[in-house]
Scaffold this active site. Structure first.
Site, mmCIF file in Angstrom:
data_model
loop_
_atom_site.group_PDB
_atom_site.id
_atom_site.type_symbol
_atom_site.label_atom_id
_atom_site.label_comp_id
_atom_site.label_asym_id
_atom_site.label_seq_id
_atom_site.Cartn_x
_atom_site.Cartn_y
_atom_site.Cartn_z
ATOM 1 N N HIS A 227 0.836 -1.210 0.000
ATOM 2 C CA HIS A 227 0.000 0.000 0.000
ATOM 3 C C HIS A 227 0.863 1.248 0.000
ATOM 4 O O HIS A 227 1.966 1.276 0.545
ATOM 5 C CB HIS A 227 -0.982 -0.011 1.187
ATOM 6 C CG HIS A 227 -0.366 0.165 2.539
ATOM 7 N ND1 HIS A 227 -0.201 1.398 3.140
ATOM 8 C CD2 HIS A 227 0.083 -0.735 3.447
ATOM 9 C CE1 HIS A 227 0.331 1.251 4.340
ATOM 10 N NE2 HIS A 227 0.517 -0.034 4.550
ATOM 11 N N GLU B 142 -5.363 1.394 2.410
ATOM 12 C CA GLU B 142 -5.108 0.270 3.317
ATOM 13 C C GLU B 142 -5.347 0.679 4.756
ATOM 14 O O GLU B 142 -5.893 -0.098 5.562
ATOM 15 C CB GLU B 142 -3.673 -0.237 3.122
ATOM 16 C CG GLU B 142 -3.379 -1.569 3.827
ATOM 17 C CD GLU B 142 -2.836 -1.398 5.246
ATOM 18 O OE1 GLU B 142 -2.669 -2.416 5.942
ATOM 19 O OE2 GLU B 142 -2.576 -0.259 5.666
#
Length: 356
Positions: free
Chosen positions: A58, A204
């Site tokens: 992420h 995320e």
């Protein structure tokens, strides 16, 4: 290259849902053209054989959202992601405006001389904190471009420590981004191998959202997720396991959030064996992790389609979710080597069966 990429990416604010500047910087460093989807995930595909692999990390970071601007110009915030309240008072922050400017501010800490005895050992709740940008009125704050919904992050910071260690903001997970940039450069030079989709995912830190939509579109057979591994080499973390800075990348054998979202990952046995053997052949250490209280977006990616063979790999990191996280560069270099070696071992005869 990993060190340069990491230090550059750490200095770009990119709160969940506001990753565009980070994505632009990564795109410029990628050796092939990337595509984006509606959630802002950055996707680069290296064609090859089946089975296909989604290798992802992420690019967002945790932080805050402006919720109210007081008449005196002080700014109230909501947390976004697992921000530790006990580490907030007196932190420097930046408020990123819609036109790409970063307004400096500081999370206020009540003056020591005005602190009462019963306050000295209490953690102030995020809801009671406020940010001081130096503006003295609500109108001045708004004229500067700050509104309700403006993203706020720790002020970008990179500190080079002894022994090849790096401290600073958003090591989680700009270190993973730097690793995948290096892997991408290596894949460009490979001869054969599986189809690899490298994904830099969004949101995320906001309930693990971006990677799932990317996986639904790509429908990979295998998913390899890169994120931090909680280091256990400090006095306050010794009972967490055996994960040490400088001892190589890590592999998760068990993760379970254990609160709120009851999810986690039990890695595919064939992938565990594959990366154990790849580490031995590549001459890199491979540490093992089993953690409760940890959750990555792989927890949801593994459910896509008929199920995805999944494994979490990563790098040891200290002081997670603080404004000064710490990792070691050699661990990142070894992680990239491990990934390249592991991907090269995935061929048409690689079995995705979970049971014999």
């Amino acid at each position: 290259m990993i060190a340069d990429d990491l230090k550059a990416l750490m200095q770009i604010p990119g709160l969940s849902g506001h990753e565009d500047r980070v994505a632009a910087a990564i795109s410029k460093r990628m050796p092939i053209t990337c595509e984006t989807d509606t959630l802002g995930n950055l996707i680069a595909t290296f064609p090859g054989r089946n089975p296909s692999v989604m290798l992802f990390t992420h690019m967002d970071q945790l932080g805050f959202i402006v919720r109210k601007i007081e008449n005196d110009g002080l700014i109230r915030i909501h947390r976004m992601g697992g921000v530790p309240e006990r580490a907030l008072a007196s932190q420097a922050v930046v408020l990123s405006t819609a036109d790409g400017r970063d307004i400096p501010g500081v999370i206020a800490n009540k003056s020591h001389h005005a602190t009462q005895p019963d306050e000295k050992y209490k953690v102030v709740r995020a809801a009671d904190l406020y940010i001081d940008t130096g503006h003295s009125t609500k109108a001045a704050v708004e004229k500067a471009g700050i509104t309700i919904g403006t993203p706020v992050t720790y002020a970008p910071n990179v500190v080079e420590l002894a022994g090849g260690r790096i401290a600073g903001t958003s090591v989680d997970d700009r270190a993973g981004c730097a690793v995948l940039l290096e892997v991408a450069r290596c894949l460009l030079e490979r001869d054969g191998g599986p189809t690899v989709h490298i994904v830099f995912s969004t949101q995320e830190e906001f309930n693990l959202r971006g990677a799932l939509s990317a996986a639904q579109a790509l429908q990979p057979d295998i998913a390899i997720q890169i994120d931090l591994m909680l280091a256990s080499d400090t006095p306050d973390a010794g009972d967490l396991g055996e994960m040490y800075l400088g001892s190589g990348p890590g592999m998760s054998l068990y993760s379970f959030h254990g609160r709120g979202t009851l999810n986690g990952v039990l890695p595919h046995p064939a992938l565990v064996s594959l990366f154990e053997n790849a580490a031995e052949d590549a001459g890199v250490g491979l540490q093992r992790s089993a953690q409760v209280g940890v959750l990555t977006d792989l927890s949801y990616v593994q459910h896509v389609g008929k199920g995805v063979a999944a494994i979490d790999l990563g790098f040891p990191m200290r002081y997670s979710h603080s404004s000064l996280e710490v990792c070691q560069l050699n661990d990142l270099v070894d992680l990239s080597a491990l990934l390249v070696a592991g991907l090269a071992r995935i061929g048409p005869d690689f079995s995705l069966k979970r049971l014999a």
